[in-house]
Write a protein that holds these residues in place. Sequence first.
Motif, short mmCIF file in Angstrom:
data_model
loop_
_atom_site.label_atom_id
_atom_site.label_comp_id
_atom_site.label_asym_id
_atom_site.label_seq_id
_atom_site.Cartn_x
_atom_site.Cartn_y
_atom_site.Cartn_z
N ARG A 109 -14.30 14.46 -9.71
CA ARG A 109 -13.68 15.73 -9.37
C ARG A 109 -14.71 16.86 -9.38
NH1 ARG A 109 -8.17 15.80 -9.08
NH2 ARG A 109 -7.10 13.91 -9.81
N ALA A 110 -15.65 16.81 -10.30
CA ALA A 110 -16.71 17.82 -10.34
C ALA A 110 -17.58 17.74 -9.09
CB ALA A 110 -17.56 17.64 -11.59
N GLU A 111 -17.95 16.53 -8.70
CA GLU A 111 -18.78 16.36 -7.50
C GLU A 111 -18.04 16.87 -6.26
OE1 GLU A 111 -19.66 12.22 -7.55
OE2 GLU A 111 -21.45 12.45 -8.83
N ALA A 112 -16.73 16.61 -6.19
CA ALA A 112 -15.96 17.10 -5.05
C ALA A 112 -15.90 18.62 -5.05
CB ALA A 112 -14.54 16.51 -5.09
N ALA A 113 -15.71 19.23 -6.23
CA ALA A 113 -15.67 20.70 -6.31
C ALA A 113 -17.00 21.31 -5.91
CB ALA A 113 -15.29 21.12 -7.73
N LEU A 114 -18.09 20.68 -6.33
CA LEU A 114 -19.42 21.20 -5.98
C LEU A 114 -19.71 21.03 -4.49
CD1 LEU A 114 -21.28 19.88 -9.13
CD2 LEU A 114 -21.02 22.29 -8.49
N ARG A 115 -19.23 19.93 -3.90
CA ARG A 115 -19.39 19.78 -2.45
C ARG A 115 -18.65 20.88 -1.72
NH1 ARG A 115 -18.59 14.24 -3.42
NH2 ARG A 115 -16.42 14.39 -2.76
N ARG A 116 -17.42 21.18 -2.18
CA ARG A 116 -16.65 22.23 -1.53
C ARG A 116 -17.35 23.58 -1.66
NH1 ARG A 116 -12.47 19.49 -4.28
NH2 ARG A 116 -12.19 21.14 -5.81
N ALA A 117 -18.04 23.78 -2.77
CA ALA A 117 -18.72 25.05 -3.00
C ALA A 117 -20.04 25.14 -2.26
CB ALA A 117 -18.96 25.25 -4.50
N GLY A 118 -20.45 24.03 -1.62
CA GLY A 118 -21.67 24.06 -0.83
C GLY A 118 -22.92 23.70 -1.59
N SER A 119 -22.79 23.20 -2.82
CA SER A 119 -23.97 22.84 -3.59
C SER A 119 -24.72 21.66 -2.99
CB SER A 119 -23.57 22.48 -5.03
OG SER A 119 -23.00 23.61 -5.66
N ALA A 120 -24.04 20.86 -2.16
CA ALA A 120 -24.70 19.73 -1.53
C ALA A 120 -25.23 20.09 -0.14
CB ALA A 120 -23.72 18.55 -1.40
N GLY A 121 -25.14 21.39 0.23
CA GLY A 121 -25.66 21.83 1.53
C GLY A 121 -24.54 21.91 2.56
N THR A 122 -24.69 22.81 3.52
CA THR A 122 -23.69 22.99 4.54
C THR A 122 -24.34 22.96 5.91
OG1 THR A 122 -23.97 25.39 4.37
CG2 THR A 122 -22.20 24.41 3.07
N VAL A 123 -23.52 22.75 6.91
CA VAL A 123 -23.99 22.72 8.29
C VAL A 123 -24.01 24.14 8.83
CG1 VAL A 123 -23.52 21.83 10.60
CG2 VAL A 123 -22.99 20.44 8.59
N GLY A 124 -25.07 24.50 9.55
CA GLY A 124 -25.20 25.85 10.06
C GLY A 124 -24.35 26.08 11.29
N VAL A 125 -23.04 26.20 11.11
CA VAL A 125 -22.12 26.32 12.23
C VAL A 125 -21.19 27.50 11.99
CG1 VAL A 125 -20.24 25.20 13.50
CG2 VAL A 125 -22.20 23.85 12.72
N VAL A 126 -20.91 28.25 13.07
CA VAL A 126 -19.92 29.32 13.02
C VAL A 126 -18.74 28.90 13.89
CG1 VAL A 126 -19.41 31.72 13.56
CG2 VAL A 126 -21.65 31.10 12.63
N HIS A 127 -17.53 28.99 13.35
CA HIS A 127 -16.32 28.62 14.07
C HIS A 127 -15.46 29.86 14.30
CE1 HIS A 127 -17.06 24.34 13.04
NE2 HIS A 127 -17.40 24.81 11.85
N GLU A 128 -14.77 29.90 15.42
CA GLU A 128 -13.84 30.99 15.71
C GLU A 128 -12.60 30.41 16.35
OE1 GLU A 128 -13.84 35.50 17.56
OE2 GLU A 128 -15.54 34.16 17.94
N ALA A 129 -11.43 30.73 15.80
CA ALA A 129 -10.18 30.24 16.35
C ALA A 129 -9.03 31.03 15.75
CB ALA A 129 -9.98 28.74 16.05
N ALA A 130 -8.02 31.32 16.56
CA ALA A 130 -6.76 31.91 16.11
C ALA A 130 -6.95 33.17 15.27
CB ALA A 130 -5.93 30.88 15.33
N GLY A 131 -7.92 34.01 15.66
CA GLY A 131 -8.17 35.24 14.92
C GLY A 131 -8.99 35.06 13.67
N LEU A 132 -9.48 33.84 13.43
CA LEU A 132 -10.29 33.53 12.25
C LEU A 132 -11.74 33.32 12.65
CD1 LEU A 132 -7.87 30.88 10.74
CD2 LEU A 132 -8.16 33.22 9.89
N LEU A 133 -12.65 33.75 11.79
CA LEU A 133 -14.07 33.50 11.98
C LEU A 133 -14.61 32.91 10.69
CD1 LEU A 133 -16.52 33.97 13.95
CD2 LEU A 133 -16.95 36.08 12.67
#
Length: 223
Positions: A109-133
């Motif tokens: 559960r800790a590893e999953a929480a840290l992945r969600r927080a970006g501690s394992a790195g994130t992809v450099g992507v910007v998304h835009e849809a339905a008024g969300l960025l």
Amino acid sequence: MVLIVEDDKQAGRLLGDIFAEQGWRVVAARTGPDGIRMAHAEHPDLVLLDLMLPFKSGDEVLAAIRAESQVPVIVVSARETTRTKIDLLHMGADDYVTKPFDVDEVVARAEAALRRAGSAGTVGVVHEAAGLLLDETERRATAGGHELALTSTEFGLLTALIRAPRLVLSKPQLYAEVWGAEAGYDERTVNTHMSNLRRKIREASGDDPIRTVWGIGYTLRPA
């Protein structure tokens, strides 16, 4: 760095050993006020929080942390009623582990929480849809031009939806994507965090672009 807020010496020592063995620096607090102070001063990557604490309860510590930080918080407590769990998730806890806990479950559960927080790195992507960025690199999201203060779990749910804006994602799919398949599917957890996410989007933009597909899951409304 992992902050453990736990007044039970044995439980605190066991949790500390678990994360030290994983290579994390560990700091500990034994009271509610110390937990708040250390969360503010140390800027941890993850907080493990007991509920039954001296001087200030874990609920109060969680509220104080959420007032200034979106750090992942996993509640580790002997309280195991469904109402308690849902209330804490609504307050901003990312996950909940019941005592006596299984070591492998805590780590997963800790590893999953840290992945969600970006501690394992994130992809450099910007998304835009339905008024969300949503910017995965900066870990920022806006709705109607207004920035959203999202927990790592809420950000993970929004990321999953906006990556596939025309697909209906089932609740088990979302759970596997955000929490990790190894964590054990819990529909109430998905529902509660999704409710928090939708509320924040509505408060920021006056709109809710997330559609519930009854009996299946969620999708973004077409632009």
